[in-house]
Scaffold this motif. Structure first.
Motif, PDB file in Angstrom:
ATOM      1  N   THR A   6       0.820  -0.963  -0.052  1.00  0.00           N
ATOM      2  CA  THR A   6       0.012  -0.079  -0.019  1.00  0.00           C
ATOM      3  C   THR A   6       0.859   1.206   0.007  1.00  0.00           C
ATOM      4  O   THR A   6       2.150   0.993  -0.181  1.00  0.00           O
ATOM      5  CB  THR A   6      -0.912   0.009   1.237  1.00  0.00           C
ATOM      6  OG1 THR A   6      -0.150  -0.143   2.484  1.00  0.00           O
ATOM      7  CG2 THR A   6      -1.702  -1.173   1.416  1.00  0.00           C
ATOM      8  N   ASP A 270      -1.607   6.833  -2.167  1.00  0.00           N
ATOM      9  CA  ASP A 270      -2.915   6.326  -1.790  1.00  0.00           C
ATOM     10  C   ASP A 270      -3.804   6.242  -3.048  1.00  0.00           C
ATOM     11  O   ASP A 270      -4.701   5.151  -2.934  1.00  0.00           O
ATOM     12  CB  ASP A 270      -3.714   7.008  -0.781  1.00  0.00           C
ATOM     13  CG  ASP A 270      -4.802   6.697  -0.142  1.00  0.00           C
ATOM     14  OD1 ASP A 270      -4.718   5.482   0.546  1.00  0.00           O
ATOM     15  OD2 ASP A 270      -5.956   7.394  -0.043  1.00  0.00           O
ATOM     16  N   GLU A 291      -3.744  -1.895   6.174  1.00  0.00           N
ATOM     17  CA  GLU A 291      -3.531  -0.536   6.768  1.00  0.00           C
ATOM     18  C   GLU A 291      -3.223  -0.646   8.217  1.00  0.00           C
ATOM     19  O   GLU A 291      -3.487  -1.377   8.935  1.00  0.00           O
ATOM     20  CB  GLU A 291      -5.219  -0.058   6.805  1.00  0.00           C
ATOM     21  CG  GLU A 291      -5.674  -0.056   5.407  1.00  0.00           C
ATOM     22  CD  GLU A 291      -5.281   0.879   4.399  1.00  0.00           C
ATOM     23  OE1 GLU A 291      -4.317   1.879   4.890  1.00  0.00           O
ATOM     24  OE2 GLU A 291      -4.868   0.604   3.054  1.00  0.00           O
TER      25      GLU A 291
END
Length: 319
Positions: A6, A270, A291
């Motif tokens: 991520t 993001d 996350e």
């Protein structure tokens, strides 16, 4: 070990005195980037980390009017690339790749850093050949406990993450065994396939073809829950061994980088991770998202460095 890829920004602390924490704000710097951004990669071209950084550079370059170019700086388990970053201004035009392997560098050099967000990659697994008599991790541990020299166990590198996971298994399983290091995970998988070692600790993706065609069998995986890509493989914890370890990847910025620059990069990454292109890349490389908050990530990194340092000392790899 859970796989995650991520948005990842890590701030490299300027001194050993304290961690530097940066909080992303809602502001943005319209002037950034106004020139080429270098993505410093501490591994060689063609390596998994290099592939990830090139994908990152490709997609970020498409979002901004300036290119994001990979600059490979291998050597010293990341020290060469970190030195290159520290030699540049804290302006966001030099971004350094990082992984959990750098925790070992931090542990051995006492160089601290702070994290804002990270990515985590595939879990490590214990593998044997398909014709092995071992069907479960418990069976393997029983033999190693009673006959520590009867089986040969190996994996990538000496004093690295793979050996650390095996060290944790030895702690939990109350056995001792000799570690045979290889230059790469693929080499360890081929040694296992060729009968040169009995057991390998490896990242499943490094021997994916052999696992998928049934030549190698996974006995257990180090994630906190069953891996969606290997749903039939029980975790170490399911088998009574309280070992949950993770490999993460991310990028680092030099401490003192302006907050608007951090905000711009964080927002862009993001957005990037939500694109179909990034999702396809993640699936292809057996990576999934996690996350984690700034505070939890900093705690995780601090704990990793502490555990790594203890492992290196106990293994005689750090005086």
């Amino acid at each position: 070990m859970q796989r995650v890829l991520t948005a990842a920004l890590v701030l490299l602390a300027a001194s050993a005195a304290s961690f530097a924490t940066s909080v992303v704000t809602s502001s943005a710097d319209d002037r950034y980037p106004s020139r080429t951004v270098r993505l410093l990669c501490w591994t060689s071209a063609g390596s998994p980390l290099d592939v990830m950084m090139r994908q990152l550079g490709k997609q970020l370059g498409a979002m901004f009017p300036q290119p994001f170019v990979v600059d490979n700086r291998p050597g010293g388990s990341g020290v060469v690339a970190m030195s290159a970053l520290m030699g540049q201004p804290a302006d966001g035009y030099s971004i350094l790749s990082t992984t959990s392997s750098m925790s070992f560098t931090m542990a051995s050099t006492a160089l601290p850093y702070a994290a804002s967000d990270f990515t985590v990659l595939p879990a490590l697994a214990v593998a044997v050949r398909a014709d092995s008599r071992f069907k479960t991790l418990a069976q393997l541990v029983d033999v190693l406990r009673d006959n520590p020299d009867k089986l040969s166990v190996g994996g990538f590198s000496a004093g690295g993450f793979h050996q650390f996971v095996f060290y944790r298994l030895q702690q939990e399983g109350r056995f001792k065994s000799t570690w045979i290091p290889f230059k790469g995970g693929q080499e360890a998988g081929m040694a296992l396939l060729g009968g040169h070692i009995d057991v390998a600790v490896l990242t499943p993706s490094s021997a994916l073809a052999q696992i998928q065609n049934g030549d190698l069998r996974l006995l257990g995986i180090s994630s906190d829950r069953r891996d969606p890509y290997f749903p039939d493989v029980p975790t170490f914890k399911e088998q009574g061994l309280d070992v949950v370890e993770r490999i993460w990847r991310g990028v680092m910025l030099k401490a003192g980088t302006p907050r608007p620059v951090i905000d711009t990069l964080t927002s862009a990454i993001d957005r990037m991770k939500r694109t179909e292109e990034w999702k396809d890349f993640s699936r292809l490389n057996l990576q999934s998202s996690m996350e984690i908050s700034l505070e939890d990530m900093q705690t995780l990194v601090a704990n990793e460095i502490s555990s790594d340092r203890a492992f290196l000392k106990n293994s005689g790899l750090l005086k």
